[in-house]
Design a protein around this motif. Sequence first.
Motif: not given
Length: 346
Positions: A183-211
């Motif tokens: 999703l983050v990579e897809a949104l980077a392709q839309l940097a010229d468009t007006d949007w915000t995005c919340l990523l909601v969810g536990p951050l402690d299940r895969e710490p390396a992925f979150v980093d």
Amino acid sequence: MRQVYVIAPDRFDDPDRPSGGNVYDRRICAGLAEAGWDVHVVTVAGPWPAGDCVELARIIAAIPDGETVLIDGLIASPSAAQLLPHAERLRLTVLLHMPLALAGQHTAAMPRSERAVLDAAAGVVVTSQWTRRQVLTRFAIPPDRVRVARPGVDRADVAPGRAAGRHLLCVGTLARHKGQDLLVEALAQLADTDWTCLLVGPLDREPAFVDQLRGRVARLGLGDRVRLTGALTGSTLDRAYAKADLLVVPSRFDTYGMVVAEALAHGRPVVATDVGGLPEALGLAPDGSRPGELVPPDDVSALASTLACWLRDERYRNRLGQAALQRRSTLPGWDRTVHDLAEALR
């Protein structure tokens, strides 16, 4: 009075540890009790699927002969050694949220254990027709022993929509199989468009992925538009749905997708990957229209293209929004889930 022993992961009833499996387990325990069942809940320390097998063996041995036992598949699948000696004297039903053989969350021995447990169980309950088909195909279990009890959803108020549709929401444990990096990579392709995005969810299940995800957000220059909130529950999560215009579910793997139903209950359309049980959760409105869009999994370009349509085409947004409102009226409640599961236990 009917009686059931429910064996669940430790802290499944902690509302501060949100997951689809935990929510499901909590709701069916409460629902069975409300329906007149005598429910004995026993928890086993984790983390699963590599939890406290000694404690599980003690718990199983202490249950009287002939009793009905509903055991979470996260515990059951890797525990053939502890469960098989009791398969003849107990009526074991496995609540299989996610087969370990499909999720890749296992050691080399776990697929053999999962197969042996499911073969010996009196019944298997799964949360989608897609998962049922996988179980029947992979494990060759008689069809009459595998039942579906889809997750329910609570009714929610519909907040007024906004014309621009710029507020995007993604709900789920931050982990690779949930695909937030896509999703983050897809949104980077839309940097010229007006949007915000919340990523909601536990951050402690895969710490390396979150980093890695935080690093990707910073590298792409999206730090002021993409926010990782951590887990949200209860009224706080309801407010996040109410403020959102669109739910995005970019999962690489998902057996159902309870967040899809939650978004639809708030009248919000969904863009999701066409994988696992997500199409089943999205469903169709009574008129046959789809309350969102399905995109190929692991396809950043397709996801970016669909989000571009959403952000730039008001008629497209209105069409999906109207279908979501219609689909909302057809969503089953948790009472249906409890009914279906009780039938399976009988």
